[in-house]
Design a protein around this motif. Structure first.
Motif, short mmCIF file in Angstrom:
data_model
loop_
_atom_site.label_atom_id
_atom_site.label_comp_id
_atom_site.label_asym_id
_atom_site.label_seq_id
_atom_site.Cartn_x
_atom_site.Cartn_y
_atom_site.Cartn_z
N ILE A 1 -0.84 8.46 11.36
CA ILE A 1 -0.35 8.64 11.86
C ILE A 1 -0.26 6.50 13.04
CG2 ILE A 1 -0.08 9.42 14.95
CD1 ILE A 1 -1.15 11.94 12.98
N ARG A 2 -0.99 6.10 12.74
CA ARG A 2 -1.02 4.94 13.75
C ARG A 2 -0.18 4.03 13.45
NH1 ARG A 2 -6.36 5.44 14.57
NH2 ARG A 2 -6.94 3.80 12.21
N ALA A 3 -0.34 3.73 12.12
CA ALA A 3 0.67 3.41 11.50
C ALA A 3 2.67 3.20 11.48
CB ALA A 3 0.38 2.84 9.57
N GLU A 4 2.50 4.77 11.17
CA GLU A 4 3.86 5.22 11.42
C GLU A 4 4.57 4.89 12.82
OE1 GLU A 4 4.19 8.94 9.80
OE2 GLU A 4 4.09 7.89 7.60
N ASN A 5 3.30 5.09 13.82
CA ASN A 5 3.71 4.80 15.34
C ASN A 5 4.02 3.75 15.52
OD1 ASN A 5 4.61 7.97 15.97
ND2 ASN A 5 2.42 7.76 16.49
N ALA A 6 4.22 2.65 14.44
CA ALA A 6 3.94 1.24 15.37
C ALA A 6 2.81 0.31 16.22
CB ALA A 6 5.23 0.12 16.04
N GLU A 7 1.84 1.44 15.40
CA GLU A 7 0.31 0.63 16.67
C GLU A 7 -0.83 0.17 14.89
OE1 GLU A 7 -1.59 4.72 18.01
OE2 GLU A 7 -0.07 5.05 18.64
N ASN A 8 -1.55 -0.88 15.62
CA ASN A 8 -2.60 -1.63 15.38
C ASN A 8 -3.57 -0.54 13.70
OD1 ASN A 8 -3.38 -4.12 13.86
ND2 ASN A 8 -5.18 -3.99 15.79
N ILE A 9 -3.52 -0.62 12.71
CA ILE A 9 -4.19 -0.37 11.64
C ILE A 9 -4.93 -1.75 10.94
CG2 ILE A 9 -2.86 1.87 11.08
CD1 ILE A 9 -1.82 0.36 8.60
N THR A 10 -5.80 -1.52 10.37
CA THR A 10 -6.57 -2.53 9.38
C THR A 10 -5.79 -3.25 8.37
OG1 THR A 10 -7.88 -1.10 7.97
CG2 THR A 10 -9.23 -1.66 10.06
N LEU A 11 -5.62 -3.92 8.12
CA LEU A 11 -5.32 -5.59 7.26
C LEU A 11 -5.24 -4.22 5.33
CD1 LEU A 11 -3.39 -6.93 5.59
CD2 LEU A 11 -5.40 -8.55 5.89
N LEU A 12 -6.46 -4.04 5.49
CA LEU A 12 -7.24 -3.00 4.08
C LEU A 12 -6.39 -1.45 3.97
CD1 LEU A 12 -8.82 -2.97 1.11
CD2 LEU A 12 -10.67 -1.71 2.59
N SER A 13 -6.65 -0.74 5.33
CA SER A 13 -5.95 0.43 5.20
C SER A 13 -3.73 0.67 4.82
CB SER A 13 -5.98 1.23 6.50
OG SER A 13 -7.48 1.53 6.61
N PHE A 14 -3.89 -0.65 5.47
CA PHE A 14 -2.14 -1.43 5.35
C PHE A 14 -1.63 -1.53 3.63
CE2 PHE A 14 1.13 -4.61 4.85
CZ PHE A 14 2.30 -3.52 5.43
N LEU A 15 -2.71 -2.71 3.05
CA LEU A 15 -2.81 -2.50 1.71
C LEU A 15 -2.54 -1.51 0.93
CD1 LEU A 15 -4.34 -6.00 1.55
CD2 LEU A 15 -2.48 -5.66 1.41
N GLU A 16 -3.48 -0.37 0.94
CA GLU A 16 -3.69 -0.05 0.61
C GLU A 16 -2.65 1.75 0.80
OE1 GLU A 16 -8.61 1.30 0.92
OE2 GLU A 16 -7.30 2.43 2.59
N LEU A 17 -2.21 1.66 2.38
CA LEU A 17 -0.58 2.83 2.07
C LEU A 17 0.43 1.51 1.25
CD1 LEU A 17 -0.98 2.88 5.67
CD2 LEU A 17 -0.88 4.77 3.98
N ALA A 18 0.88 0.43 1.16
CA ALA A 18 1.94 -0.27 0.16
C ALA A 18 1.48 -0.16 -1.41
CB ALA A 18 1.29 -1.96 0.76
N ASP A 19 0.10 -0.31 -1.71
CA ASP A 19 -0.02 -0.19 -3.06
C ASP A 19 0.03 1.89 -4.19
OD1 ASP A 19 -1.09 -2.46 -3.51
OD2 ASP A 19 -3.52 -2.13 -3.13
N THR A 20 -0.06 2.36 -3.40
CA THR A 20 -0.49 3.95 -3.13
C THR A 20 1.44 5.03 -3.31
OG1 THR A 20 -2.12 4.75 -1.79
CG2 THR A 20 -0.73 6.52 -2.26
N LEU A 21 2.11 3.47 -2.26
CA LEU A 21 3.94 3.81 -2.28
C LEU A 21 4.98 3.38 -3.02
CD1 LEU A 21 3.80 4.68 1.99
CD2 LEU A 21 3.81 6.61 -0.12
N GLU A 22 3.68 2.40 -3.79
CA GLU A 22 4.40 1.00 -4.05
C GLU A 22 5.84 -0.05 -3.60
OE1 GLU A 22 6.47 3.01 -7.61
OE2 GLU A 22 4.12 3.40 -8.54
#
Length: 79
Positions: free
Chosen positions: A47-68
């Motif tokens: 929810i934070r990522a989709e609301n333009a709030e801060n998330i960890t870089l690791l969470s961001f990379l995991e999201l990017a990898d999963t969504l290709e």
């Protein structure tokens, strides 16, 4: 802890990234709950990522990898 003041330019960039993530998630057919379960992350993180709030870089990379998501393509699109 005080919230960091974000410039309008940086907020626009965060908004673009969050929209990109949300679009890829929905196009990939994931609900927020499904994606969080798959990644073993709390729904508030997504929810934070989709609301333009801060998330960890690791969470961001995991999201990017999963969504290709091609990170180069995504960051080029926001500039």
């Amino acid at each position: 802890m005080r919230n960091k003041i974000i410039s309008e330019y940086q907020q626009q960039r965060l908004d673009a990234i969050s929209a990109y993530l949300r679009t890829y998630r929905t196009v990939s057919g994931y609900t927020q709950e499904e994606l969080c379960k798959h990644l073993n992350i709390h729904r508030n993180t997504l929810i934070r990522a989709e609301n333009a709030e801060n998330i960890t870089l690791l969470s961001f990379l995991e999201l990017a990898d999963t969504l290709e998501i091609d990170l180069y393509e995504m960051f080029a699109a926001i500039e």
